[in-house]
Design a protein around this motif. Structure first.
Motif, PDB file in Angstrom:
ATOM      1  N   GLN A   8       0.827  -1.210   0.000  1.00  0.00           N
ATOM      2  CA  GLN A   8       0.000   0.000   0.000  1.00  0.00           C
ATOM      3  C   GLN A   8       0.861   1.259   0.000  1.00  0.00           C
ATOM      4  N   GLU A   9       2.012   1.214   0.667  1.00  0.00           N
ATOM      5  CA  GLU A   9       2.928   2.354   0.656  1.00  0.00           C
ATOM      6  C   GLU A   9       3.495   2.561  -0.743  1.00  0.00           C
ATOM      7  N   ALA A  10       3.788   1.464  -1.432  1.00  0.00           N
ATOM      8  CA  ALA A  10       4.309   1.557  -2.800  1.00  0.00           C
ATOM      9  C   ALA A  10       3.276   2.211  -3.718  1.00  0.00           C
ATOM     10  N   ALA A  63      16.158   4.736  -6.147  1.00  0.00           N
ATOM     11  CA  ALA A  63      16.182   3.325  -5.760  1.00  0.00           C
ATOM     12  C   ALA A  63      14.884   2.945  -5.049  1.00  0.00           C
ATOM     13  N   ALA A  64      14.345   3.865  -4.257  1.00  0.00           N
ATOM     14  CA  ALA A  64      13.059   3.615  -3.577  1.00  0.00           C
ATOM     15  C   ALA A  64      11.943   3.463  -4.606  1.00  0.00           C
ATOM     16  N   ASP A  70       8.854  -2.820  -8.019  1.00  0.00           N
ATOM     17  CA  ASP A  70       8.922  -4.269  -7.816  1.00  0.00           C
ATOM     18  C   ASP A  70       7.831  -4.748  -6.863  1.00  0.00           C
ATOM     19  N   THR A  71       7.407  -3.884  -5.953  1.00  0.00           N
ATOM     20  CA  THR A  71       6.404  -4.245  -4.956  1.00  0.00           C
ATOM     21  C   THR A  71       5.003  -4.255  -5.537  1.00  0.00           C
ATOM     22  N   VAL A  72       4.732  -3.293  -6.425  1.00  0.00           N
ATOM     23  CA  VAL A  72       3.383  -3.166  -7.007  1.00  0.00           C
ATOM     24  C   VAL A  72       3.206  -4.182  -8.044  1.00  0.00           C
TER      25      VAL A  72
END
Length: 72
Positions: A8-10, A63-64, A70-72
């Motif tokens: 959810q943060e991504a 990088a973040a 990659d997370t989503v």
């Protein structure tokens, strides 16, 4: 850089991403001011993401973004 993003943060990072880390933090803070009192979970998630972004260097912002991708 040592940052871990929840899914959810991504999503928030992508939605409110600015041209740089400071603009993204500002966008998130502005959105946070618009939240209703019953949106406590979104407020907490936004606070968590803002805190994480404040802890990294500007050079680590890209990088973040890759990590979020990659997370989503």
């Amino acid at each position: 850089m040592n940052i871990t993003l929840e899914k959810q943060e991504a999503v928030l990072l992508f939605l409110y991403c600015g041209d740089d880390r400071n603009e993204t933090i500002s966008n998130l803070q502005e959105m946070r001011l618009q939240l209703h009192i019953d949106e406590q979970n979104l407020r907490l998630m936004t606070d968590s993401l803002i805190g994480k972004l404040q802890q990294i260097e500007d050079s680590d912002f890209e990088a973040a973004l890759l990590l979020a991708d990659d997370t989503v």
